[in-house]
Enzyme design. Structure first.
Site, mmCIF file in Angstrom:
data_model
loop_
_atom_site.group_PDB
_atom_site.id
_atom_site.type_symbol
_atom_site.label_atom_id
_atom_site.label_comp_id
_atom_site.label_asym_id
_atom_site.label_seq_id
_atom_site.Cartn_x
_atom_site.Cartn_y
_atom_site.Cartn_z
ATOM 1 C CB CYS A 160 -0.915 -0.117 1.383
ATOM 2 S SG CYS A 160 -0.154 -0.568 2.819
ATOM 3 C CG HIS A 194 -1.147 3.883 4.922
ATOM 4 N ND1 HIS A 194 -1.821 3.669 5.984
ATOM 5 C CD2 HIS A 194 -0.633 2.863 4.250
ATOM 6 C CE1 HIS A 194 -1.874 2.328 6.273
ATOM 7 N NE2 HIS A 194 -1.138 1.867 5.166
#
Length: 342
Positions: free
Chosen positions: A128, A241
């Site tokens: 990710c 994130h």
């Protein structure tokens, strides 16, 4: 398309279903697979309920065109041959095959054509943190080759799964009640804290997560010359994130040309107006499809350096959405799927 999802009851598996529905992905037949714990349960999708099948060595994937897998590296390795035996393309969200030379590692905005060269019928979905970073690196690299990247990540609880997200919520609730919070999914209490460790440490004192960013970036961008150094930090954010990125290029770049390249880049949204305190944050970017970039500026410590801030939803673009976009690209560009559509 006939589609299978392996790990359907997990956080990413559930996100696969949401993204497939949002993207109006063409599904003629859907099959869901899981472990003994989830087998037999019913999962709704677009007004129907689907029973989760037990994944085993006897599972029959004949007729499946695309299989999205997100059940952990061990499961992917164990059942890869079962899944691909009859020609299904396995788009794998684990770390099992990412660095295998005969498995392409794909971010559609960066290297979609790599998906066509898949000797084992497996395509790797990158980590990710790597995905959102390379979406922002690609337009810069096209202007002038990148020589080095330094990145500090601020990774949400979602990166450790649904149980980790629940643990963060429960830690805050316990603290409010005056109780000692329970710590199971993280090395330390995450509530009101930062943990400068994501995954385990390796011999060079980097973590596996940090080394993933090193190796995966070079593979995706087809450049063994890019030097990548990462520090990955778990932060008490539920989802999405963030990354602070410093980039050095072969020639000095003007901020205006980088901004223009960012604005034209697919999958990237510029949110950058310091005068109005405009910059991307996980607070309002969670659940969104694009990668967001802001705080773009010259690196005052390096004449050929740039600095910027990147935010992306870890479960969406960092996992399920990227995998679905790979499948969408295959449908549009792979002769096999083009022939099937006709």
């Amino acid at each position: 398309m006939n589609v299978a999802i392996v790990g359907a009851s997990g956080a990413v598996g559930q996100e696969f279903l949401r993204v497939l529905a949002e993207q109006e992905f063409p599904i003629d037949h859907l099959r869901l697979f899981g472990s003994e714990r989830s087998a037999g349960s019913l999962i709704p999708f677009k007004g129907k309920e689907y029973e989760v099948e037990l994944l085993s060595e006897d599972s029959d994937f004949s007729g499946v065109d695309i299989a999205f897998t997100s059940a952990g590296a061990g499961t992917s390795k164990k059942y890869a041959d079962v899944i691909t035996k009859h020609g299904a393309v396995m788009i794998d969200n684990s770390s099992a095959f990412r660095m295998d030379k005969d498995v392409p590692l794909v971010v559609p905005e960066v290297n979609p054509e790599d998906a066509l060269d898949r000797p084992r019928n497996i395509i790797g979905n990158p980590n990710c943190t790597t995905i959102q970073m390379v979406v922002a690196l690609k337009p810069i690299h096209d202007l002038s080759p990148i020589t080095s990247v330094r990145v500090a990540t601020y990774q949400a609880a979602s990166g450790a799964g649904a149980a980790a997200m629940k643990e963060l919520e429960e830690q805050y609730a316990a603290i409010v009640r005056g109780e000692k919070p329970k710590v199971e999914k993280f090395a330390y209490q995450l509530a009101y804290n930062l943990i400068p460790q994501v995954d385990v440490f390796v011999d060079n004192d980097y973590t596996k997560e940090e080394m993933k960013m090193f190796h995966e970036t070079r593979k995706i961008m087809h450049s063994d010359d890019i030097r990548v150094s990462a520090t990955c930090v778990r932060v008490p954010v539920m989802r999405a994130h963030s990354e602070a990125v410093w980039v050095e290029t072969e020639r000095p770049l003007e901020i205006s040309e980088v901004r223009e390249a960012f604005e034209k880049a697919p999958g990237l949204v510029v949110s950058d107006n310091p005068a109005e305190k405009e910059y991307p944050m996980p607070y309002d970017k969670a659940g969104q499809d694009p990668v967001y970039v802001g705080r773009l500026r010259k690196d005052i410590s390096d004449d050929r350096g740039l600095s910027f801030w990147v935010v992306g939803d870890q479960i969406k673009k960092g996992a399920a959405l990227n995998a679905v976009q790979i499948a969408q690209w295959l449908i549009a560009n792979d002769p096999r799927f083009s022939a099937e559509k006709q």
